[in-house]
Scaffold this motif. Structure first.
Motif, PDB file in Angstrom:
ATOM      1  N   THR A  58      15.519 -45.010  21.300  1.00 46.41           N
ATOM      2  CA  THR A  58      16.446 -44.237  22.122  1.00 46.41           C
ATOM      3  C   THR A  58      17.888 -44.443  21.681  1.00 46.41           C
ATOM      4  N   LEU A  59      18.280 -45.707  21.505  1.00 45.14           N
ATOM      5  CA  LEU A  59      19.667 -46.003  21.164  1.00 45.14           C
ATOM      6  C   LEU A  59      20.023 -45.544  19.750  1.00 45.14           C
ATOM      7  N   ARG A  60      19.063 -45.646  18.816  1.00 41.59           N
ATOM      8  CA  ARG A  60      19.324 -45.181  17.457  1.00 41.59           C
ATOM      9  C   ARG A  60      19.565 -43.678  17.426  1.00 41.59           C
ATOM     10  N   GLU A  61      18.765 -42.934  18.194  1.00 45.28           N
ATOM     11  CA  GLU A  61      18.952 -41.481  18.204  1.00 45.28           C
ATOM     12  C   GLU A  61      20.328 -41.120  18.744  1.00 45.28           C
ATOM     13  N   ILE A  62      20.719 -41.748  19.843  1.00 45.81           N
ATOM     14  CA  ILE A  62      22.032 -41.458  20.430  1.00 45.81           C
ATOM     15  C   ILE A  62      23.146 -41.855  19.474  1.00 45.81           C
ATOM     16  N   ALA A  63      23.054 -43.059  18.905  1.00 41.26           N
ATOM     17  CA  ALA A  63      24.105 -43.550  18.010  1.00 41.26           C
ATOM     18  C   ALA A  63      24.227 -42.677  16.768  1.00 41.26           C
ATOM     19  N   CYS A  64      23.098 -42.328  16.165  1.00 37.17           N
ATOM     20  CA  CYS A  64      23.132 -41.522  14.940  1.00 37.17           C
ATOM     21  C   CYS A  64      23.688 -40.132  15.191  1.00 37.17           C
ATOM     22  N   LEU A  65      23.261 -39.508  16.282  1.00 41.46           N
ATOM     23  CA  LEU A  65      23.719 -38.147  16.545  1.00 41.46           C
ATOM     24  C   LEU A  65      25.191 -38.116  16.951  1.00 41.46           C
ATOM     25  N   ARG A  66      25.657 -39.160  17.600  1.00 41.25           N
ATOM     26  CA  ARG A  66      27.091 -39.215  17.907  1.00 41.25           C
ATOM     27  C   ARG A  66      27.914 -39.419  16.637  1.00 41.25           C
ATOM     28  N   GLU A  67      27.328 -40.110  15.675  1.00 43.92           N
ATOM     29  CA  GLU A  67      28.023 -40.376  14.412  1.00 43.92           C
ATOM     30  C   GLU A  67      27.960 -39.177  13.462  1.00 43.92           C
ATOM     31  N   PHE A  68      26.803 -38.510  13.409  1.00 46.20           N
ATOM     32  CA  PHE A  68      26.571 -37.481  12.391  1.00 46.20           C
ATOM     33  C   PHE A  68      26.531 -36.060  12.934  1.00 46.20           C
ATOM     34  N   GLY A  69      26.611 -35.888  14.249  1.00 48.55           N
ATOM     35  CA  GLY A  69      26.367 -34.593  14.872  1.00 48.55           C
ATOM     36  C   GLY A  69      27.340 -33.486  14.552  1.00 48.55           C
ATOM     37  N   PRO A  72      27.202 -29.582   9.959  1.00 47.57           N
ATOM     38  CA  PRO A  72      26.581 -28.289  10.314  1.00 47.57           C
ATOM     39  C   PRO A  72      25.070 -28.249  10.176  1.00 47.57           C
ATOM     40  N   ASN A  73      24.482 -29.202   9.470  1.00 46.43           N
ATOM     41  CA  ASN A  73      23.031 -29.193   9.290  1.00 46.43           C
ATOM     42  C   ASN A  73      22.335 -30.339  10.006  1.00 46.43           C
ATOM     43  N   ILE A  74      23.016 -30.886  11.014  1.00 41.69           N
ATOM     44  CA  ILE A  74      22.427 -31.902  11.891  1.00 41.69           C
ATOM     45  C   ILE A  74      22.627 -31.435  13.328  1.00 41.69           C
ATOM     46  N   PRO A 141       8.479 -30.892   8.673  1.00 45.59           N
ATOM     47  CA  PRO A 141       8.834 -29.537   9.098  1.00 45.59           C
ATOM     48  C   PRO A 141       9.207 -29.402  10.572  1.00 45.59           C
ATOM     49  N   SER A 142       8.524 -30.122  11.460  1.00 46.29           N
ATOM     50  CA  SER A 142       8.835 -29.987  12.888  1.00 46.29           C
ATOM     51  C   SER A 142      10.177 -30.597  13.258  1.00 46.29           C
ATOM     52  N   ASN A 143      10.773 -31.385  12.362  1.00 48.58           N
ATOM     53  CA  ASN A 143      12.103 -31.952  12.614  1.00 48.58           C
ATOM     54  C   ASN A 143      13.208 -31.191  11.889  1.00 48.58           C
ATOM     55  N   CYS A 150      18.678 -18.244   9.839  1.00 53.22           N
ATOM     56  CA  CYS A 150      18.119 -19.177   8.855  1.00 53.22           C
ATOM     57  C   CYS A 150      18.987 -20.424   8.688  1.00 53.22           C
ATOM     58  N   ARG A 151      19.778 -20.727   9.696  1.00 53.12           N
ATOM     59  CA  ARG A 151      20.496 -22.002   9.679  1.00 53.12           C
ATOM     60  C   ARG A 151      19.506 -23.104  10.008  1.00 53.12           C
ATOM     61  N   ALA A 152      19.571 -24.182   9.275  1.00 51.40           N
ATOM     62  CA  ALA A 152      18.646 -25.306   9.458  1.00 51.40           C
ATOM     63  C   ALA A 152      19.408 -26.536   9.911  1.00 51.40           C
ATOM     64  N   LYS A 153      18.801 -27.286  10.832  1.00 46.54           N
ATOM     65  CA  LYS A 153      19.428 -28.504  11.343  1.00 46.54           C
ATOM     66  C   LYS A 153      18.369 -29.596  11.474  1.00 46.54           C
ATOM     67  N   LEU A 154      18.673 -30.751  10.918  1.00 47.86           N
ATOM     68  CA  LEU A 154      17.790 -31.904  11.000  1.00 47.86           C
ATOM     69  C   LEU A 154      17.911 -32.533  12.388  1.00 47.86           C
ATOM     70  N   CYS A 155      16.766 -32.882  12.985  1.00 47.48           N
ATOM     71  CA  CYS A 155      16.796 -33.462  14.333  1.00 47.48           C
ATOM     72  C   CYS A 155      15.894 -34.689  14.394  1.00 47.48           C
ATOM     73  N   ASP A 156      15.789 -35.280  15.569  1.00 44.85           N
ATOM     74  CA  ASP A 156      14.951 -36.437  15.887  1.00 44.85           C
ATOM     75  C   ASP A 156      15.285 -37.643  15.009  1.00 44.85           C
ATOM     76  N   PHE A 157      16.331 -38.339  15.407  1.00 41.63           N
ATOM     77  CA  PHE A 157      16.791 -39.516  14.672  1.00 41.63           C
ATOM     78  C   PHE A 157      16.286 -40.814  15.310  1.00 41.63           C
ATOM     79  N   GLY A 158      15.198 -40.719  16.068  1.00 41.27           N
ATOM     80  CA  GLY A 158      14.688 -41.908  16.746  1.00 41.27           C
ATOM     81  C   GLY A 158      14.194 -42.994  15.808  1.00 41.27           C
TER      82      GLY A 158
END
Length: 307
Positions: A58-69, A72-74, A141-143, A150-158
């Motif tokens: 949980t904390l890694r996902e929040i920390a990573c997305l706050r840092e990298f969000g 444009p592709n995250i 693929p699901s992440n 056709c914009r792509a964004k990487l997700c799920d940084f858990g």
């Protein structure tokens, strides 16, 4: 929708429209911000701090997305809400229409220009996080989220993890090898390597591109051993280099155990109409020795995506 399913604090701020998906860790809904009308995705994480592993995720996902969000592709994390029960956690993301897995399931949707553009964007996201020496460790693929443009964004940084130099140099703790969905797991992870690098993500990108070209997973192993068998039936290791690179005491024994009698050329996996440039990029990403795989920056200069 039953009252206990969505916390009152969330329902007060966001109007829940419909459920988008459900997994072992939580539920995702399509929703609308009540004040602004902005479409969002609300992810409920069940019992987010139940164990140390759940807390880290949980904390890694929040920390990573706050840092990298802001890339444009995250995917952007818009809000974090703690449930009133102090057990569940809600993460609110920008809305995307679908994901690459769903598109591939439909079949025949993507043209070559779409494939190039999606892989280019995925490589840009990987390059950005790798510059901070962070490995995503679950590219599949699901992440990879997509919209109608056709914009792509990487997700799920858990499962994302910083691979700091101090850790690497001092070898102060072994990294977990039980990461990444099996079909996209790099050989060094399958060989239980004590140390690995962001190259594990590049193997996964190669598997994703291969799946886009083939329309099905390249190596759909049923177990870790079967996964290695499938990889070795296509990709030849150079044992001394690879065992050293994997840094695993089990490497030699496993490689001897599953070494195939006959090897099929990688090109034979793909239909004749597959673009040569795409197959060449897959070949340069799916290299057994992680030190010889293309980096994200190198892959971005490959002719298949360079334009």
């Amino acid at each position: 929708m039953s009252a206990p399913e969505v916390d009152a604090a969330v329902a007060q701020k966001y109007k829940i429209k419909r459920r988008l998906g459900m997994g072992a860790y939580g539920i995702v809904w399509k929703a609308v911000h009540r004040s602004t009308g902005e479409a969002v995705a609300v992810k409920k994480i069940f019992d987010a701090f139940r164990t140390r592993t759940d807390t880290q995720r949980t904390l890694r996902e929040i920390a990573c997305l706050r840092e990298f969000g802001e890339h444009p592709n995250i995917v952007r994390l818009l809000d974090v809400i703690s449930a009133r029960n102090h057990v569940d956690m809600y993460l609110v993301f920008e809305a995307m229409q679908t994901d690459l897995h769903a598109v591939l399931q439909r079949g025949g949707v993507l043209q070559d220009i779409h494939c190039r553009y999606i892989v280019f964007q995925l490589l840009r996201a990987a390059s950005f996080i790798h510059a901070a020496n962070v490995a995503h460790r679950d590219i599949k693929p699901s992440n990879v989220l997509l919209d109608s443009s056709c914009r792509a964004k990487l997700c799920d940084f858990g499962l994302a993890r910083s691979l700091s130099r101090s850790d690497t140099e001092r070898r102060c703790s072994a990294l977990s090898h039980y990461v990444a969905t099996r079909w996209y797991r790099a050989p060094e992870l399958l060989l239980c390597a004590r140390r690995y690098t962001v190259a594990v993500d590049m193997w996964a990108v190669g598997c994703v591109l291969g799946e886009v070209l083939l329309g099905a997973p390249l190596f759909p192993g049923s177990t870790a051993l079967d996964q290695m068998q499938r990889i070795l039936s296509v990709i030849a290791p150079t044992p001394h280099l690879d065992i050293g690179a994997a840094q695993s005491e089990l490497s030699a024994a496993v490689l001897d155990c599953v070494r195939p009698r006959r090897r099929v050329p990688l090109e034979a996996l793909f239909p004749p109409c597959a673009p040569r440039g795409a197959v060449d990029l897959v070949r340069k990403l799916l290299v057994f020795d992680p030190r010889r795989r293309l980096t994200a920056e190198e892959a971005l200069r490959h002719p298949y995506v360079r334009r």
